[in-house]
Each structure stands twice: as C-alpha cells, then as structure tokens.
Design a protein around this motif. Sequence first.
Motif, PDB file in Angstrom:
ATOM      1  N   VAL A  93       0.851  -1.185   0.000  1.00  0.00           N
ATOM      2  CA  VAL A  93       0.000   0.000   0.000  1.00  0.00           C
ATOM      3  C   VAL A  93       0.888   1.237   0.000  1.00  0.00           C
ATOM      4  N   SER A  94       0.567   2.170  -0.882  1.00  0.00           N
ATOM      5  CA  SER A  94       1.317   3.416  -0.997  1.00  0.00           C
ATOM      6  C   SER A  94       0.634   4.499  -0.179  1.00  0.00           C
ATOM      7  N   LEU A  95       1.446   5.364   0.433  1.00  0.00           N
ATOM      8  CA  LEU A  95       0.892   6.515   1.126  1.00  0.00           C
ATOM      9  C   LEU A  95       1.777   7.715   0.875  1.00  0.00           C
ATOM     10  N   SER A  96       1.189   8.894   0.890  1.00  0.00           N
ATOM     11  CA  SER A  96       1.956  10.127   0.701  1.00  0.00           C
ATOM     12  C   SER A  96       2.354  10.661   2.057  1.00  0.00           C
ATOM     13  N   GLN A  97       3.637  10.942   2.196  1.00  0.00           N
ATOM     14  CA  GLN A  97       4.181  11.492   3.431  1.00  0.00           C
ATOM     15  C   GLN A  97       4.512  12.951   3.175  1.00  0.00           C
ATOM     16  N   VAL A  98       3.874  13.837   3.940  1.00  0.00           N
ATOM     17  CA  VAL A  98       4.165  15.256   3.820  1.00  0.00           C
ATOM     18  C   VAL A  98       4.551  15.756   5.196  1.00  0.00           C
ATOM     19  N   THR A  99       5.763  16.274   5.314  1.00  0.00           N
ATOM     20  CA  THR A  99       6.216  16.832   6.590  1.00  0.00           C
ATOM     21  C   THR A  99       6.588  18.288   6.370  1.00  0.00           C
ATOM     22  N   GLY A 100       7.029  18.929   7.415  1.00  0.00           N
ATOM     23  CA  GLY A 100       7.491  20.294   7.295  1.00  0.00           C
ATOM     24  C   GLY A 100       8.765  20.381   6.496  1.00  0.00           C
ATOM     25  N   TYR A 101       9.410  19.215   6.262  1.00  0.00           N
ATOM     26  CA  TYR A 101      10.712  19.214   5.610  1.00  0.00           C
ATOM     27  C   TYR A 101      10.686  18.627   4.209  1.00  0.00           C
ATOM     28  N   SER A 102       9.720  17.745   3.917  1.00  0.00           N
ATOM     29  CA  SER A 102       9.764  17.063   2.630  1.00  0.00           C
ATOM     30  C   SER A 102       8.404  16.466   2.277  1.00  0.00           C
ATOM     31  N   ASP A 115      -5.226  -6.953  11.220  1.00  0.00           N
ATOM     32  CA  ASP A 115      -4.029  -6.971  12.054  1.00  0.00           C
ATOM     33  C   ASP A 115      -4.155  -5.926  13.153  1.00  0.00           C
ATOM     34  N   ARG A 116      -3.744  -6.309  14.347  1.00  0.00           N
ATOM     35  CA  ARG A 116      -3.688  -5.370  15.473  1.00  0.00           C
ATOM     36  C   ARG A 116      -2.233  -4.913  15.566  1.00  0.00           C
ATOM     37  N   VAL A 117      -2.002  -3.596  15.408  1.00  0.00           N
ATOM     38  CA  VAL A 117      -0.643  -3.092  15.286  1.00  0.00           C
ATOM     39  C   VAL A 117      -0.307  -2.046  16.349  1.00  0.00           C
ATOM     40  N   LEU A 118       0.973  -2.023  16.682  1.00  0.00           N
ATOM     41  CA  LEU A 118       1.566  -0.971  17.496  1.00  0.00           C
ATOM     42  C   LEU A 118       2.415  -0.134  16.550  1.00  0.00           C
ATOM     43  N   VAL A 119       2.199   1.166  16.516  1.00  0.00           N
ATOM     44  CA  VAL A 119       2.979   2.057  15.665  1.00  0.00           C
ATOM     45  C   VAL A 119       4.016   2.757  16.540  1.00  0.00           C
ATOM     46  N   LEU A 120       5.295   2.613  16.164  1.00  0.00           N
ATOM     47  CA  LEU A 120       6.396   3.238  16.895  1.00  0.00           C
ATOM     48  C   LEU A 120       7.187   4.150  15.966  1.00  0.00           C
ATOM     49  N   ASP A 121       7.633   5.286  16.514  1.00  0.00           N
ATOM     50  CA  ASP A 121       8.505   6.178  15.752  1.00  0.00           C
ATOM     51  C   ASP A 121       9.457   6.865  16.713  1.00  0.00           C
ATOM     52  N   GLY A 128       3.158  15.107  10.209  1.00  0.00           N
ATOM     53  CA  GLY A 128       2.792  14.726   8.846  1.00  0.00           C
ATOM     54  C   GLY A 128       2.979  13.252   8.559  1.00  0.00           C
ATOM     55  N   THR A 129       4.128  12.717   8.932  1.00  0.00           N
ATOM     56  CA  THR A 129       4.394  11.300   8.691  1.00  0.00           C
ATOM     57  C   THR A 129       3.429  10.432   9.488  1.00  0.00           C
ATOM     58  N   MET A 130       3.269  10.735  10.762  1.00  0.00           N
ATOM     59  CA  MET A 130       2.407   9.916  11.624  1.00  0.00           C
ATOM     60  C   MET A 130       0.954   9.960  11.158  1.00  0.00           C
ATOM     61  N   THR A 131       0.470  11.122  10.776  1.00  0.00           N
ATOM     62  CA  THR A 131      -0.906  11.231  10.288  1.00  0.00           C
ATOM     63  C   THR A 131      -1.102  10.374   9.042  1.00  0.00           C
ATOM     64  N   ALA A 132      -0.159  10.447   8.099  1.00  0.00           N
ATOM     65  CA  ALA A 132      -0.258   9.657   6.867  1.00  0.00           C
ATOM     66  C   ALA A 132      -0.248   8.162   7.170  1.00  0.00           C
ATOM     67  N   ILE A 133       0.604   7.737   8.088  1.00  0.00           N
ATOM     68  CA  ILE A 133       0.691   6.318   8.451  1.00  0.00           C
ATOM     69  C   ILE A 133      -0.603   5.853   9.106  1.00  0.00           C
ATOM     70  N   GLU A 158       0.055  18.321  12.802  1.00  0.00           N
ATOM     71  CA  GLU A 158      -1.103  17.855  12.026  1.00  0.00           C
ATOM     72  C   GLU A 158      -2.031  16.920  12.796  1.00  0.00           C
ATOM     73  N   LEU A 159      -1.560  16.306  13.860  1.00  0.00           N
ATOM     74  CA  LEU A 159      -2.395  15.408  14.638  1.00  0.00           C
ATOM     75  C   LEU A 159      -3.375  16.156  15.538  1.00  0.00           C
ATOM     76  N   ASP A 160      -3.149  17.449  15.729  1.00  0.00           N
ATOM     77  CA  ASP A 160      -3.997  18.238  16.622  1.00  0.00           C
ATOM     78  C   ASP A 160      -5.461  18.213  16.207  1.00  0.00           C
ATOM     79  N   ASP A 161      -5.735  18.137  14.925  1.00  0.00           N
ATOM     80  CA  ASP A 161      -7.111  18.172  14.425  1.00  0.00           C
ATOM     81  C   ASP A 161      -7.642  16.785  14.082  1.00  0.00           C
ATOM     82  N   THR A 162      -7.040  15.733  14.667  1.00  0.00           N
ATOM     83  CA  THR A 162      -7.496  14.358  14.421  1.00  0.00           C
ATOM     84  C   THR A 162      -7.916  13.717  15.747  1.00  0.00           C
TER      85      THR A 162
END
Length: 188
Positions: A93-102, A115-121, A128-133, A158-162
Amino acid sequence: MDRLRQSLLDTPITEKDGYQYFVHPISDGVPMLEPELLREITVRIIQEVDLDGVDKIVTPAAMGIHISTAVSLSTDIPVAIIRKRSYGLDGEVSLSQVTGYSESEMYINDVEAGDRVLVLDDVLSTGGTMTAILDALTEMGAEVADVLAVIKKVGPNELDDTDYEVKTLINVDVVDGEVVVVDEDGDF
C-alpha cells in the motif's frame, strides 16, 4: 527516564534555514547510540503501550527501525517497516508522506486488514508522517492498538485536528540553542 532526559539536555543543536534541530542518537543515529539508552527506552515503551493481542509493530524507515527492533526482541512481536521505496509485492500500500521538511511516497508491506498493530517512531514534530501512516493503516482495515513516539517536539502539528492519540516518553522544545524538557511523561 534519566538517560533519555540527560541525553537530550546534552545533545548538540544545529540550525538550517532558521530552524533549530537537535541531533540525537534516537532521531539521527549520531552521536552513537549507547545500549543503556536504547534499553531504557525499550523498557519504558513496553511499560507504556498496550501490547495485548498486538500482531505487528509498524514503524517508518529509517530511525524507527532500531527502536522497533529492540521492542520486537523483547516481546517477540514481528516488525513491519514502512519503506520509502516500492517493492511491488502483493498487498503493498502506498501513502503520501508530507512533513514540514519534505514530501515523498512511502510503502507499507506485510500489514493486512484485521491486524492489530503498534505504531512506533522516533520523533513527532510536524505530525505529517504519523498522520499519513495512521490514515493508511485505518484505511487498510488494520486495528491500531497504540501509537508511541519516543520524543515529541512541542508545538502545533497535524495530529492536533485528528482523533489519533500518540503517547510520548518525553516532550521537548529547542530554545536559544538548547533543548528544554517540557514534559517527561507526556501523552498528548
């Protein structure tokens, strides 16, 4: 959380285009990552997140890999790495990653509906990256059990409004060329 806090207070700061960046072993791979710091972070992540029934740890390349690998070795939960390159595998699956840098494309493999997943970063900055993921995983039908970024750079993102909730181990700001610890146990 003494090692993480101290390592951030001691970390070098660089400036690029008027933006001050902290350079840290967790977020940049330099200065070198001491095993004691990674061990401390791993133990703390395991204490903070909901691992009940988690099938996979999902992390973006590249700086989430070492954290996720350490957690995987401690929990026996496999890691699915979101890559910046397509492999053309079934189910990719493709996703677009938009951050303040790229802006770039990222690709998720080995995560399926149900699937039950844990997302780590490593760091949450612009969100931007986390919202897209998180959007992509939700659209794929994966159940996001929990989300954690080791370090959060405070400020709007970007997560503030989610409705997504991201746990953090430490929240920092960079003020006058120095890292300032804002909150040492901050869910946000």
